[in-house]
Design a protein around this motif. Structure first.
Motif, PDB file in Angstrom:
ATOM      1  N   ILE A  45      -7.843   6.542  -0.887  1.00  0.00           N
ATOM      2  CA  ILE A  45      -6.627   7.355  -0.289  1.00  0.00           C
ATOM      3  C   ILE A  45      -7.202   8.338   0.787  1.00  0.00           C
TER       4      ILE A  45
ATOM      5  N   LYS B 149       4.216   9.067   3.172  1.00  0.00           N
ATOM      6  CA  LYS B 149       4.317   9.632   1.805  1.00  0.00           C
ATOM      7  C   LYS B 149       2.995  10.396   1.624  1.00  0.00           C
ATOM      8  N   ILE B 150       1.882   9.728   2.135  1.00  0.00           N
ATOM      9  CA  ILE B 150       0.567  10.403   1.771  1.00  0.00           C
ATOM     10  C   ILE B 150       0.630  11.658   2.602  1.00  0.00           C
TER      11      ILE B 150
ATOM     12  N   ASP C 214       1.710   2.745  -6.155  1.00  0.00           N
ATOM     13  CA  ASP C 214       2.185   2.203  -4.796  1.00  0.00           C
ATOM     14  C   ASP C 214       1.420   0.944  -4.312  1.00  0.00           C
ATOM     15  N   TYR C 215       0.264   0.636  -4.945  1.00  0.00           N
ATOM     16  CA  TYR C 215      -0.622  -0.319  -4.544  1.00  0.00           C
ATOM     17  C   TYR C 215      -0.396  -1.780  -5.288  1.00  0.00           C
TER      18      TYR C 215
ATOM     19  N   ARG D 298       0.975  -1.158   0.148  1.00  0.00           N
ATOM     20  CA  ARG D 298      -0.120   0.027  -0.033  1.00  0.00           C
ATOM     21  C   ARG D 298       0.986   1.101  -0.050  1.00  0.00           C
ATOM     22  N   ALA D 299       0.268   2.417  -0.089  1.00  0.00           N
ATOM     23  CA  ALA D 299       1.105   3.623  -0.149  1.00  0.00           C
ATOM     24  C   ALA D 299       1.235   3.848   1.283  1.00  0.00           C
ATOM     25  N   ASP D 300       2.717   4.221   1.611  1.00  0.00           N
ATOM     26  CA  ASP D 300       3.011   4.599   2.777  1.00  0.00           C
ATOM     27  C   ASP D 300       2.438   5.886   3.392  1.00  0.00           C
TER      28      ASP D 300
ATOM     29  N   PHE E 228      -0.322   7.928  -5.943  1.00  0.00           N
ATOM     30  CA  PHE E 228      -0.143   6.932  -4.919  1.00  0.00           C
ATOM     31  C   PHE E 228      -0.708   5.616  -5.814  1.00  0.00           C
TER      32      PHE E 228
END
Length: 152
Positions: free
Chosen positions: A116, A39-40, A94-95, A34-36, A91
């Motif tokens: 998100i 980072k989000i 990122d998944y 997954r997106a960190d 993102f």
């Protein structure tokens, strides 16, 4: 009596049909990457952060043969006008889904939804970004007056 038998047949048919219906496959069930969240939070839209507003975006992404999400588009964004959708598009890749699970194969090539979530509290927990000086000194445009003089 015939009326009673008709009811039994209808109910039996409904029971068999409901048992045969497969459960829908959801990408969320098979995510392995997954997106960190940091980072989000770091990509938080500045206008929303200044206003103290949380945001949510629903992306729709294609699933590559590798399991990675790609070609994401914004399905829904709340609230509008703060830049959450544009920030969320970064993102999608990122998944990843777990292709070792045979049920996940049904998602390959499909477009799947992905939420998100942007939270002000998460963004405020990040340390302030220090301003870094350039790695190398920037050379002057004109090393000497002679180099910059116009010739008529």
């Amino acid at each position: 009596m015939a009326h009673s038998n008709a009811k039994k047949i209808i109910f039996a048919g409904l029971a068999v049909a409901s048992m045969a219906a497969p459960a829908s496959v959801q990408a969320q069930d098979f995510l392995i990457k997954r997106a960190d969240p940091a980072k989000i939070a770091a990509a938080y839209p500045p206008k929303a952060l200044r206003a103290g507003i949380d945001g949510w975006v629903m992306l729709q992404c294609s699933v590559r043969k590798t399991g990675q999400f790609e070609k994401c588009t914004i399905l829904e964004e709340k609230p509008l006008g703060y830049g959450f959708g544009a920030a969320a598009l970064a993102f999608g890749p990122d998944y990843w889904i777990n292709l070792k699970d045979p049920r996940a194969g049904a998602l390959l090539g499909d477009r799947v939804p992905q939420d998100i979530v942007f939270r002000v509290d998460d963004a405020l927990k990040l340390p302030a970004k220090p301003i870094k000086p350039p790695a190398k000194p920037v050379p002057p445009l004109c090393p000497s007056k002679k180099d910059c003089m116009e010739v008529n």
